[in-house]
Design an enzyme around this catalytic site. Sequence first.
Site, PDB file in Angstrom:
ATOM      1  N   ARG A   1      21.363 -28.085 -21.780  1.00 33.29           N
ATOM      2  CA  ARG A   1      20.878 -27.948 -23.153  1.00 33.29           C
ATOM      3  C   ARG A   1      20.493 -26.513 -23.463  1.00 33.29           C
ATOM      4  O   ARG A   1      19.956 -25.804 -22.617  1.00 33.29           O
ATOM      5  CB  ARG A   1      19.664 -28.870 -23.341  1.00 33.29           C
TER       6      ARG A   1
ATOM      7  N   ASP B   1      12.604 -41.591 -12.242  1.00 35.31           N
ATOM      8  CA  ASP B   1      13.569 -41.295 -11.174  1.00 35.31           C
ATOM      9  C   ASP B   1      14.190 -39.903 -11.309  1.00 35.31           C
ATOM     10  O   ASP B   1      15.010 -39.509 -10.484  1.00 35.31           O
ATOM     11  CB  ASP B   1      14.674 -42.373 -11.141  1.00 35.31           C
ATOM     12  N   GLY B   2      13.837 -39.197 -12.370  1.00 33.53           N
ATOM     13  CA  GLY B   2      14.354 -37.835 -12.533  1.00 33.53           C
ATOM     14  C   GLY B   2      15.791 -37.773 -13.028  1.00 33.53           C
ATOM     15  O   GLY B   2      16.388 -36.699 -13.087  1.00 33.53           O
TER      16      GLY B   2
ATOM     17  N   GLY C   1       5.023 -32.820 -18.844  1.00 34.70           N
ATOM     18  CA  GLY C   1       5.796 -31.773 -18.173  1.00 34.70           C
ATOM     19  C   GLY C   1       7.215 -32.257 -17.974  1.00 34.70           C
ATOM     20  O   GLY C   1       7.520 -33.434 -18.182  1.00 34.70           O
TER      21      GLY C   1
ATOM     22  N   ASP D   1       4.882 -33.548 -27.757  1.00 35.62           N
ATOM     23  CA  ASP D   1       5.707 -32.917 -26.721  1.00 35.62           C
ATOM     24  C   ASP D   1       7.156 -32.800 -27.182  1.00 35.62           C
ATOM     25  O   ASP D   1       7.953 -32.105 -26.541  1.00 35.62           O
ATOM     26  CB  ASP D   1       5.636 -33.703 -25.406  1.00 35.62           C
ATOM     27  N   ASN D   2       7.488 -33.446 -28.293  1.00 37.48           N
ATOM     28  CA  ASN D   2       8.849 -33.358 -28.828  1.00 37.48           C
ATOM     29  C   ASN D   2       8.894 -32.531 -30.107  1.00 37.48           C
ATOM     30  O   ASN D   2       9.812 -32.679 -30.915  1.00 37.48           O
ATOM     31  CB  ASN D   2       9.412 -34.758 -29.090  1.00 37.48           C
TER      32      ASN D   2
ATOM     33  N   GLY E   1       9.719 -33.897 -16.357  1.00 36.20           N
ATOM     34  CA  GLY E   1       9.753 -34.840 -15.242  1.00 36.20           C
ATOM     35  C   GLY E   1      11.134 -35.001 -14.645  1.00 36.20           C
ATOM     36  O   GLY E   1      11.298 -35.392 -13.484  1.00 36.20           O
TER      37      GLY E   1
ATOM     38  N   LYS F   1      18.837 -31.385 -17.974  1.00 33.32           N
ATOM     39  CA  LYS F   1      18.114 -32.658 -18.119  1.00 33.32           C
ATOM     40  C   LYS F   1      18.840 -33.690 -17.273  1.00 33.32           C
ATOM     41  O   LYS F   1      20.066 -33.811 -17.375  1.00 33.32           O
ATOM     42  CB  LYS F   1      18.127 -33.058 -19.602  1.00 33.32           C
TER      43      LYS F   1
ATOM     44  N   ARG G   1       6.765 -26.125 -26.771  1.00 36.19           N
ATOM     45  CA  ARG G   1       6.451 -27.268 -27.632  1.00 36.19           C
ATOM     46  C   ARG G   1       5.003 -27.176 -28.100  1.00 36.19           C
ATOM     47  O   ARG G   1       4.196 -26.462 -27.475  1.00 36.19           O
ATOM     48  CB  ARG G   1       6.619 -28.567 -26.830  1.00 36.19           C
TER      49      ARG G   1
HETATM   50  P1  AMP Z   1      10.871 -38.112 -23.486  1.00 36.82           P
HETATM   51  O1  AMP Z   1      10.486 -39.485 -23.941  1.00 36.82           O
HETATM   52  O2  AMP Z   1      12.287 -37.983 -23.037  1.00 36.82           O
HETATM   53  O3  AMP Z   1      10.441 -37.041 -24.433  1.00 36.82           O
HETATM   54  O4  AMP Z   1      10.034 -37.880 -22.142  1.00 36.82           O
HETATM   55  C1  AMP Z   1       8.633 -37.957 -22.072  1.00 36.82           C
HETATM   56  C2  AMP Z   1       8.181 -37.548 -20.686  1.00 36.82           C
HETATM   57  O5  AMP Z   1       8.705 -38.448 -19.704  1.00 36.82           O
HETATM   58  C3  AMP Z   1       8.622 -36.174 -20.255  1.00 36.82           C
HETATM   59  O6  AMP Z   1       7.600 -35.636 -19.463  1.00 36.82           O
HETATM   60  C4  AMP Z   1       9.854 -36.464 -19.435  1.00 36.82           C
HETATM   61  O7  AMP Z   1      10.156 -35.433 -18.521  1.00 36.82           O
HETATM   62  C5  AMP Z   1       9.463 -37.738 -18.727  1.00 36.82           C
HETATM   63  N1  AMP Z   1      10.613 -38.567 -18.328  1.00 36.82           N
HETATM   64  C6  AMP Z   1      11.431 -39.296 -19.132  1.00 36.82           C
HETATM   65  N2  AMP Z   1      12.362 -39.930 -18.409  1.00 36.82           N
HETATM   66  C7  AMP Z   1      12.159 -39.610 -17.111  1.00 36.82           C
HETATM   67  C8  AMP Z   1      12.797 -39.948 -15.864  1.00 36.82           C
HETATM   68  N3  AMP Z   1      13.856 -40.764 -15.820  1.00 36.82           N
HETATM   69  N4  AMP Z   1      12.294 -39.403 -14.741  1.00 36.82           N
HETATM   70  C9  AMP Z   1      11.236 -38.577 -14.777  1.00 36.82           C
HETATM   71  N5  AMP Z   1      10.595 -38.238 -15.896  1.00 36.82           N
HETATM   72  C10 AMP Z   1      11.030 -38.734 -17.049  1.00 36.82           C
HETATM   73 MG    MG Z   2      10.516 -35.191 -24.688  1.00 39.38          MG
END
Ligand code: AMP
Ligand code: MG
Length: 487
Positions: free
Chosen positions: A177, A126-127, A91, A251-252, A93, A114, A184
């Site tokens: 974005r 950390d979001g 989801g 998810d990508n 995050g 993002k 997805r």
């Molecule tokens: P990504 O590798 O960017 O496709 O992210 C994979 C998952 O990790 C997704 O659910 C993102 O929302 C979550 N995510 C990546 N980086 C962070 C972060 N710094 N804080 C919270 N969630 C994250």
């Molecule tokens: Mg992703």
Amino acid sequence: MDTVPDAGWRLAATYATLPDPLHEAVRPATYPGATAVTVNAPLALDLGLDPDRLAGATGAAWFAGGTLPPGARPLAMAYAGHQFGHFTMLGDGRALLLGEQVAPDGRRWDIHLKGSGRTRFARGGDGRAALGPMLREHLMGEAMHGLGIPTTRALAVLATGEPVQREEPLPGALLVRVAASHLRVGTVQYAAATGRRDLLEALVAYVDARHPHAVGERPVDRLIDGVLERQAALVAAWMAAGFVHGVMNTDNVALSGETIDYGPCAFLDGHDPSRTFSSIDRHGRYAYGQQPAVTQWNLARLVEAVLPLLDDDADRALAAGNAHLGTFPARYAAHRLAILRRRLGLVDADDGDGSLADAFLAGLATAEIDHHMAWLDLLRLDRDQEPRVLVGSRWSEWIARWRTRRLRDPALVENARVILAASVPRVIPRNHRVEEALAGAVRGHWEPWRRLLAAVGRPFVDDPGHAGLMEPPSPRESACHRTFCGT
Ligand code: AMP
Ligand code: MG
């Protein structure tokens, strides 16, 4: 008067009408010190938005100051994903969907943030987002768009003015974005994993409305056929461009067929099918040459997720799913050949074209010849200039074969030259240039970044100023940029 007509917001929230577990309302983090560091003016205008408003204090207030744009209904989207082969519930995050902007031409675009703070899906994160990776996403998205490859794009990047802690403290950022949608393969997997048929049906109906596709009797058939077709076209385009996505987790993978989530992605220098750029991809799962097979694997996960909608009988559902999936190799081969024909400057079709293209690519792989220099050499040869990398007796033979093929129909020669000139990019964002530009930008030295962004926005233009940008990296430059995995 409120500000709607001036700014141009026309935000809808159709995704928010889907059943609850598919999303969760969230409030964006506020960053009082946020300022826009880059605004994509052409994209803003296409969306009917005022780029000057986005660039100023109003934009910062909309995206980072808690003053939501009119009509915004921020939500985090739920999705699952196979990450390096392992199924996980994920989801947004650190991201959210602000709403769907209806552009002046009637098209609908997700506006997504993002780096906008933790959500229920944040797990340990950390979001937040760091400036360098968000600028990379902007640059790579514009490069792909310039190449005519479907992609999400950055509308703006804001510096939050707050540090984010990674291995070291880094400047924080917020990416705005734009995508045809953020649906997805993993979104469908999430719905399937809840075990609720009503949820899966509602989502499939939504995708069918959001990404209409002509082929297929039922929504579920149209969804599968449409995604297979768009993903086959996408990965064929990546392969021709020498693009390595880096994290092709389900998810990508966007149902829209857009390239999404630019992490450890890069364009090849030497043509090497086993090349990866991600420091975490230790087994080469997402290596350059693996991408078509991985796409098919990801699409199998999509089909698996919707099996219950294909037939009530499990065996018949599986047979129907496999019939769908079985069309992927031919779709990919057709897109690949069509792109390679244009790249080779061929107007008409000949049975030998596939083998001519295969011999070209095999020759590149054998000696790890620079992917882009090789294509640029075809342009040079077409202009009676000496090739730079396609040299030696083996290449003389191939070039003779290519020339004979192109001269086969004298009536088509002029068209063939036009096709070649329009198909071979003059500039792509080479990895060492991207790294150099980002390293400068995060220190406030924007010139290399601006230059590269402008160049990749016009990749087919013969501009003498591009020449230096296309030189392959020196051994030292390629050594220091072998792996990265920034977020
Ligand atoms: P990504 O590798 O960017 O496709 O992210 C994979 C998952 O990790 C997704 O659910 C993102 O929302 C979550 N995510 C990546 N980086 C962070 C972060 N710094 N804080 C919270 N969630 C994250
Ligand atoms: Mg992703």
